[in-house]
Design an enzyme around this catalytic site. Structure first.
Site, PDB file in Angstrom:
ATOM      1  CG  PHE A   1      -0.231   0.404   2.526  1.00  0.00           C
ATOM      2  CD1 PHE A   1       1.069   0.378   3.001  1.00  0.00           C
ATOM      3  CD2 PHE A   1      -1.036   1.783   2.791  1.00  0.00           C
ATOM      4  CE1 PHE A   1       0.853   0.203   4.777  1.00  0.00           C
ATOM      5  CE2 PHE A   1      -0.311   2.106   3.544  1.00  0.00           C
ATOM      6  CZ  PHE A   1       0.501   1.787   4.671  1.00  0.00           C
ATOM      7  CE  LYS A   2       4.934   1.334   5.208  1.00  0.00           C
ATOM      8  NZ  LYS A   2       5.199   0.450   5.203  1.00  0.00           N
TER       9      LYS A   2
END
Ligand SMILES: *Cc1c(COP(=O)(O)O)cnc(C)c1O
Length: 473
Positions: free
Chosen positions: A114-115
């Site tokens: 998700f980063k």
């Protein structure tokens, strides 16, 4: 939207604009930057975004935070470019697990975690702002795995940025390491440190605290304390809520939590007006947050390796942003309490502050056995393979969900193939490896190893950074 530091006790505090906060990362006083007010997305504004593309929602949600420091046309181009390479047309697709429990898949970006949502955009924002100012920076960061690769993917090839990423040697997965060490770009340096993630984080903090070094190297940070990352993460809470009937319908979210950045973005979305039924924090065996929200005591333990290594931390830096709210913006009190936390290992929190915190967030601990059991159970029931971080979120959601009639969204923060060994332990087979990852397994690695020693790290950065040597072309 002016920003202030959580530790600036001056009256009135010094305010900074968005582009200054972006480049600074951590405030010079050791605090974190927070907006002085929350822009509102009222029900009509939210409803008007339903059915829009992810990039359109991103532009609408983030523009009020930019304070006119980025021209609208430039920001539009950056937002569109940031999410174009995702391998799902929905960018952040939802999957139903049954009984109104959903999975928000945040692993379709270039490094499959998700980063990428934040760092694809932040890398572009850095390059844009630095080129306009005709200057360069040296980004230093600590990573427990996914931040490093996503930051590197966001900055590779930028002529305005050199990036040095410290990771705890032997404590991140093979895939996570290869995503950093196989990047062949002159501005990218992944460094294996003999220590834990908290050691790496302390080294980064010490580099920032060294005022001379900080100035000489034009130090900057993109780790999860950077405000721009939090800002970019607000967007998928809005997009998921809209897809499930928001803003009319309040939605619950369950967030696998380490540094408290992702779940703070959820809290920010709630401040902006997104109705939330509940907000659940999932912790692994490193459960300082779960202990705090359930008992009121925030006491540092030792970091134990788990199946969800990106959450193997004890000091959740972004918690300071919530703490600043609990202290009603009393920066002197925040600074004093955090000094005491550093000194004694216990954060002084009053009963009233804890009660307020516990009314805002629920928290559950999911240990390694619970993580594997959740991966197995979800696979058996749905055929969906969860990575260990996502499994913590799903198990925490099941444990703390108040009302089965209210949709609950668990955040899937990494692709299962990034943590193939743990997945295999749970379901007996390794997940299929996406093409993006398979390609890495054959590339040569570049991985300097350094001791857990500030002077050695600073020397390495000095010898490899281009920042002092003039402006980018
Ligand atoms: C970074 C990370 C987390 C923790 O997120 P925070 O914002 O640090 O709380 C959870 N899961 C994965 C896969 C991560 O990379």
């Amino acid at each position: 939207m002016p920003y202030i530091s959580t530790r600036d006790a001056h009256r009135p505090p010094k305010t900074l604009a968005f582009d200054e906060v972006l480049l600074a990362g951590l405030a010079p006083d050791g605090g974190l930057y927070v907006p002085t007010a929350w822009p509102r997305l009222d029900a009509d504004a939210l409803a008007s975004l339903r059915g829009k593309s992810y990039a359109e929602i991103a532009i609408a949600v983030m523009t009020p935070f930019l304070d006119g420091t980025i021209a609208p046309a430039d920001f539009r181009r950056m937002a569109e470019d940031s999410y174009r390479d995702f391998d799902d047309p929905a960018v952040a697709p939802l999957k139903e697990l049954g009984q109104g429990l959903y999975l928000l898949e945040l692993f379709h970006g270039p490094t499959l975690a998700f980063k990428d949502f934040a760092l694809q955009l932040v890398g572009r924002l850095f390059d844009h702002v630095l080129k306009k100012r005709r200057t360069r920076v040296t980004i230093v960061g600590a990573t427990s795995g996914d931040t490093g690769s996503a930051a590197i993917a966001g900055c590779r090839g930028s002529d305005a940025v050199d990036i040095f990423m410290l990771y705890p040697k032997g404590r991140i997965s093979d895939v996570q390491r290869r995503q950093m060490t196989t990047v062949d770009a002159p501005n990218v340096h992944a460094i294996a440190v003999e220590g834990t993630f908290d050691d790496c984080q302390d080294l980064v903090k010490a580099m920032f605290a060294d005022v001379r070094f900080r100035g000489e190297m034009h130090l900057s940070a993109v780790n999860s304390i950077n405000w721009a990352r939090i800002m970019a993460q607000i967007v998928y809470y809005v997009s998921a809520a809209l897809a499930l009937g928001g803003p009319k319908q309040a939605i619950g979210f369950s967030v696998p939590t380490g540094n408290f950045g992702n779940v703070f973005a959820a809290h920010a979305a709630r401040h902006m007006g997104l109705p939330m039924a509940q907000l659940v924090i999932g912790s692994n065996r490193n459960d300082i947050l779960a202990r705090f929200f359930n008992t009121g005591a925030m006491t540092i333990g030792t970091v134990e390796p788990s199946y969800s290594p990106s959450m193997d931390i004890q000091v959740s830096s972004n918690f300071e942003r919530l703490f600043f709210e609990l202290k009603r913006g009393d920066a002197a009190a925040v600074a004093a309490a955090l000094t005491e936390f550093r000194r004694t290992g216990t954060l002084p929190v009053s009963r009233a502050e804890w009660q307020e915190a516990a009314s805002l967030f629920g928290a559950a601990r999911v240990d390694d056995a619970g993580t594997l059991a959740e991966i197995a159970a979800t696979f058996k029931a749905t055929g969906i393979v969860l990575d260990p971080h996502s499994a913590v979120a799903v198990a925490a959601a099941r444990a703390l969900r108040h009302d089965p009639a209210v949709p609950m969204v668990a955040l899937a923060t990494a692709h299962p193939a990034k943590f193939a060994d743990a997945v295999e332990k749970a379901i007996g087979t390794k997940p299929t490896m996406p093409a993006r990852l398979a390609a890495l397994m054959h590339l040569p690695e570049r991985a300097p190893e350094l001791p857990n020693d500030l002077a050695a790290i600073q020397d390495f950065v000095r010898r490899h950074a281009r920042a002092p040597a003039g402006v980018p072309t």
